[in-house]
Write a protein that holds these residues in place. Structure first.
Motif, PDB file in Angstrom:
ATOM      1  N   GLY A   1       0.813  -1.211   0.000  1.00 43.98           N
ATOM      2  CA  GLY A   1       0.000   0.000   0.000  1.00 43.98           C
ATOM      3  C   GLY A   1       0.845   1.258   0.000  1.00 43.98           C
ATOM      4  O   GLY A   1       2.072   1.221   0.050  1.00 43.98           O
ATOM      5  N   SER A   2       0.166   2.376  -0.032  1.00 47.06           N
ATOM      6  CA  SER A   2       0.843   3.665  -0.071  1.00 47.06           C
ATOM      7  C   SER A   2       1.328   4.073   1.324  1.00 47.06           C
ATOM      8  O   SER A   2       0.932   3.494   2.334  1.00 47.06           O
ATOM      9  CB  SER A   2      -0.119   4.732  -0.596  1.00 47.06           C
ATOM     10  OG  SER A   2      -1.163   4.935   0.344  1.00 47.06           O
ATOM     11  N   ARG A   3       2.141   5.102   1.365  1.00 41.34           N
ATOM     12  CA  ARG A   3       2.647   5.630   2.639  1.00 41.34           C
ATOM     13  C   ARG A   3       1.488   6.169   3.476  1.00 41.34           C
ATOM     14  O   ARG A   3       1.445   6.008   4.683  1.00 41.34           O
ATOM     15  CB  ARG A   3       3.676   6.740   2.369  1.00 41.34           C
ATOM     16  CG  ARG A   3       4.129   7.481   3.598  1.00 41.34           C
ATOM     17  CD  ARG A   3       5.054   6.635   4.447  1.00 41.34           C
ATOM     18  NE  ARG A   3       5.560   7.377   5.572  1.00 41.34           N
ATOM     19  CZ  ARG A   3       5.237   7.139   6.845  1.00 41.34           C
ATOM     20  NH1 ARG A   3       4.407   6.176   7.130  1.00 41.34           N
ATOM     21  NH2 ARG A   3       5.740   7.853   7.809  1.00 41.34           N
ATOM     22  N   PHE A   4       0.527   6.786   2.828  1.00 40.80           N
ATOM     23  CA  PHE A   4      -0.632   7.324   3.535  1.00 40.80           C
ATOM     24  C   PHE A   4      -1.436   6.206   4.192  1.00 40.80           C
ATOM     25  O   PHE A   4      -1.870   6.330   5.329  1.00 40.80           O
ATOM     26  CB  PHE A   4      -1.516   8.137   2.577  1.00 40.80           C
ATOM     27  CG  PHE A   4      -2.713   8.746   3.246  1.00 40.80           C
ATOM     28  CD1 PHE A   4      -2.557   9.776   4.157  1.00 40.80           C
ATOM     29  CD2 PHE A   4      -3.981   8.270   2.974  1.00 40.80           C
ATOM     30  CE1 PHE A   4      -3.654  10.333   4.784  1.00 40.80           C
ATOM     31  CE2 PHE A   4      -5.085   8.823   3.599  1.00 40.80           C
ATOM     32  CZ  PHE A   4      -4.927   9.862   4.499  1.00 40.80           C
ATOM     33  N   ARG A   5      -1.627   5.110   3.471  1.00 43.84           N
ATOM     34  CA  ARG A   5      -2.360   3.971   4.035  1.00 43.84           C
ATOM     35  C   ARG A   5      -1.623   3.374   5.226  1.00 43.84           C
ATOM     36  O   ARG A   5      -2.229   3.034   6.238  1.00 43.84           O
ATOM     37  CB  ARG A   5      -2.552   2.916   2.947  1.00 43.84           C
ATOM     38  CG  ARG A   5      -3.747   2.058   3.178  1.00 43.84           C
ATOM     39  CD  ARG A   5      -4.095   1.340   1.908  1.00 43.84           C
ATOM     40  NE  ARG A   5      -3.926  -0.078   2.149  1.00 43.84           N
ATOM     41  CZ  ARG A   5      -3.863  -0.988   1.233  1.00 43.84           C
ATOM     42  NH1 ARG A   5      -3.925  -0.663  -0.030  1.00 43.84           N
ATOM     43  NH2 ARG A   5      -3.745  -2.245   1.547  1.00 43.84           N
ATOM     44  N   ALA A   6      -0.329   3.277   5.114  1.00 46.69           N
ATOM     45  CA  ALA A   6       0.471   2.786   6.239  1.00 46.69           C
ATOM     46  C   ALA A   6       0.364   3.748   7.418  1.00 46.69           C
ATOM     47  O   ALA A   6       0.253   3.321   8.575  1.00 46.69           O
ATOM     48  CB  ALA A   6       1.924   2.618   5.811  1.00 46.69           C
ATOM     49  N   PHE A   7       0.373   5.041   7.141  1.00 41.63           N
ATOM     50  CA  PHE A   7       0.232   6.049   8.184  1.00 41.63           C
ATOM     51  C   PHE A   7      -1.106   5.909   8.907  1.00 41.63           C
ATOM     52  O   PHE A   7      -1.174   6.014  10.134  1.00 41.63           O
ATOM     53  CB  PHE A   7       0.365   7.444   7.574  1.00 41.63           C
ATOM     54  CG  PHE A   7       0.058   8.554   8.523  1.00 41.63           C
ATOM     55  CD1 PHE A   7       0.971   8.913   9.503  1.00 41.63           C
ATOM     56  CD2 PHE A   7      -1.145   9.239   8.446  1.00 41.63           C
ATOM     57  CE1 PHE A   7       0.685   9.937  10.386  1.00 41.63           C
ATOM     58  CE2 PHE A   7      -1.435  10.255   9.322  1.00 41.63           C
ATOM     59  CZ  PHE A   7      -0.518  10.609  10.297  1.00 41.63           C
TER      60      PHE A   7
END
Length: 74
Positions: free
Chosen positions: A14-20
């Protein structure tokens, strides 16, 4: 506690935002648990390639260049 520094290299689907949004569990494990296992307050480098499901040859090559630079300075 003999290890002076460490590096973690990983990839995410996933994206960095999703991980965040999920509080980034792998980063927390590395930054908290791994650091306390090696030597408290030891420098730890965390390198992650996000959106691996959508990555291209160019993005993977750029990430490998980043990893190579980080390991050279390691």
């Amino acid at each position: 506690h003999n290890i002076k520094k460490a590096a973690v290299v990983t990839s995410y689907g996933g994206s960095r935002f999703r991980a965040f949004l999920m509080s980034d569990p792998p980063r927390r494990l590395a930054k908290r648990l791994l650091r306390s296992t090696i030597k408290p307050f030891a420098p730890l480098r965390y390198l992650a390639h996000y959106s691996m499901n959508l990555s291209t040859d160019r993005s993977r090559a750029a990430f490998l260049t980043t990893v190579a630079k980080a390991m050279d300075s390691f």
